[in-house]
Structures are given as C-alpha cells and as structure tokens.
Design an enzyme around this catalytic site. Structure first.
Site, PDB file in Angstrom:
ATOM      1  CB  CYS A   1      18.091 -70.664  -7.800  1.00 26.85           C
ATOM      2  SG  CYS A   1      19.692 -70.832  -8.639  1.00 26.85           S
TER       3      CYS A   1
ATOM      4  CG  HIS B   1      20.181 -73.673  -5.078  1.00 27.04           C
ATOM      5  ND1 HIS B   1      19.228 -73.346  -6.032  1.00 27.04           N
ATOM      6  CD2 HIS B   1      19.505 -73.755  -3.891  1.00 27.04           C
ATOM      7  CE1 HIS B   1      18.045 -73.239  -5.455  1.00 27.04           C
ATOM      8  NE2 HIS B   1      18.192 -73.472  -4.159  1.00 27.04           N
TER       9      HIS B   1
ATOM     10  CG  ASN C   1      15.969 -73.620  -1.196  1.00 26.28           C
ATOM     11  OD1 ASN C   1      16.129 -73.064  -2.284  1.00 26.28           O
ATOM     12  ND2 ASN C   1      16.369 -74.861  -0.978  1.00 26.28           N
TER      13      ASN C   1
END
Length: 315
Positions: free
Chosen positions: A118, A259, A279
């Site tokens: 990520c 994240h 995302n």
C-alpha cells in the site's frame, strides 16, 4: 422466525456463489464451506450496520469471505518511529470543496492484490496526480511503476510485500527516479531489484502537512493529491460500500496507522464534510475504489501523517 432465518442464510448462500464467480475465486470443497460460513457472518454484520448507520457496507467487495483477522494480516504499513521531514504551512484559504477526479488529474484505481505494498500505491498516486496538475499529461495513460518501488526501496527501509513507508519511496525517487509501469510491470510478489530500467519521472523533495491540522490538509489538497495513512483495521472498513464513513473503533494516533492511501479531494457527503480517499484494492471495493471519510474528529487518522512530493518532473 425459523423460516426467516433460513431464507436469510439461503439468500446469502446464493450471493456467496455469485461473489465467488465475480471475484474469480477457486476453493476446495472444504474451504468453500468455511468461506461460505465467513461470508454469512459478514453478511450479518452488513445487515446490522446498514440498519443503524448512514454509511453502507456490502458483501460485494473483495474481502467478504475473510475474517477480520485475515483481512488485518494484509495491512502492512510499517511504523518504526516518529518520522521527520519539513512541515510546510501553506497559510492559504482553501475552497469549500475540491475533487481532482473531476478535473482529470487522478489516474485510474489500481489493485495491490495480496502484496503488502500500500505504501507504494498511496505515494505514487499522489505523485501521478501532482505530475498531471503541474506538468500535464493524460490521466488515463500515466502509470508509474509500483513494482519498481516494491523491489528497489529495501535499502531505503522498506520490505517489499511485507510493508514499508511512502516517505521511503519518495527518498528513493529523489535519488533514482521511477520507471513507467510498462517498463517494470506489477507482479504482486517479492523479487530482486532490476537495475536496467529507465527512470520516467523524479521529484526534488517532499513536504509533510502539519499533524492533525485539517485546515492545512485542505490547503495541501487544494493544490494537489496528498499521500495519507489511516487505521483501516475495522470490519466496517473491510466491508465498506458507500456513504460518509465514520468509525468509533478505529484509532488516529501515529502508531495505529496501518494502511497508506491517497486523498484526492474533500466535500460534503450525506450532509457531512468528508475527505475523498483513493484506495488500492481495485474498483470492486467501496465506491468504485474510493471511500468518503468524515473529517470531524480525524476519522481513522487521515490528518495524522500526510505528505506530498514537490518538484515533480518528467524525465
């Protein structure tokens, strides 16, 4: 009552088969029974949430047949200490709403897969956006290589598919640049760093936004995309579908962030002021890959550790 419960389970059982087909999953007979049970458990969570909250959850997304513990094992942002870096106060009046997607300055949603990368997707999304804003280009074709950063930033402190930090990505790009996706395509697995790739873009530095300062974060976003980190550990985030997301369970302190994502704007959703967050879990999660996170109370830490690249350029 029994009939209602039976219909509930049968209904979600049918949905499980659809979910398997839609997500191209392949399970053994035994594993399929286990995944179906987890799916049904998550379906109950969805139904309960959607009765109580204005934001909606769904079992349509990629993690619908995972336990929350399994899902959390994918969150691999690494926090080893308080990060340093220049904090730049912009001191400008930001507009009431910004959405860089509407201006064609956001590249398509990516999917990191099962690799804990990520940190590359959040940081590179911000870089791609800043390149489009400051230097031009086509948002549909601009695609920088996350693979390059997954494999080549270990000496800067990252750990491939086992996590890292976007600031380490920016440190590498400052010195070495970053290749195009077509020259160094994403595999979602660990390998060795290739030294034969040509850099396509570079940055001069990066700035941090003042911590927990939502006014300054709005100012930064009004000038371009911003790399942000969040606590994405709750089952509500796992199963998020739409609406103005708020979460009493998630934390916003620095060491709880697990994240890395990218803020592409802010505005009002369902009567609440929200960050528009991109995302890296494909378009099947959330609102076609995005989540609206309520600004008030620093939901899940969006404003805790934001940063963005500066001096961006094509090579």
């Amino acid at each position: 009552m029994f009939t209602f419960i039976l219909m509930f389970y049968i209904g979600y059982g049918i949905d499980f088969n659809t979910w398997v087909a839609n997500n191209n999953k392949h399970f053994t007979a035994v594993e399929s029974l286990r995944r179906r049970a987890i799916f049904n458990m998550n379906a109950r969570i969805v139904a309960e949430n959607n009765r109580k909250e204005t934001f909606k959850l769904s079992v349509d997304g990629p993690f619908a047949a995972m336990t929350n513990e399994e899902y959390n094992s994918l969150l691999k942002l690494k926090r080893s200490g308080e990060e340093k870096g220049e904090v730049r106060y912009l001191n400008i009046q930001a507009p009431k709403a910004v959405d860089w997607r509407k201006k064609g300055k956001v590249t398509p949603i990516r999917d990191q897969g099962n690799c804990g990368s990520c940190y590359t997707f959040g940081s590179i999304a911000a870089l791609e956006g800043r390149l489009l804003i400051e230097k031009g280009g086509d948002s549909e074709t601009l695609d920088l290589s996350e693979e390059h950063m997954v494999q080549c930033t270990r000496e800067d402190g990252n750990n491939g598919c086992n996590g890292g930090l976007g600031s380490n990505v920016y440190n590498y790009i400052m010195e070495n640049g970053i290749a195009k996706e077509s020259d160094y395509p994403y595999t979602g697995s660990d390998s060795t760093c290739r030294s034969d790739v040509k850099a396509f873009a570079k940055i001069k530095s990066y700035n941090r936004v003042a911590r927990n300062n939502e006014v300054e974060l709005k100012a930064a976003i009004s000038q371009g995309l911003v790399d942000v980190s969040i606590d994405a550990s709750s089952v509500q985030f796992q199963l998020y579908k739409s609406g103005a997301y708020t979460d009493k369970q998630c934390k916003n302190n620095y060491f709880a962030l697990n994240h890395e994502v990218c803020a592409v704007g802010y505005g009002v959703v369902d009567g609440k002021e929200c960050w528009i967050v991109r995302n890296s879990w494909g378009t099947g999660w959330g609102e076609k890959g995005y989540i609206n996170m309520v600004i008030e109370g620093n939901t899940c830490g969006v404003a805790t550790d934001p940063l963005y690249p500066t001096g961006v350029e094509y090579l």
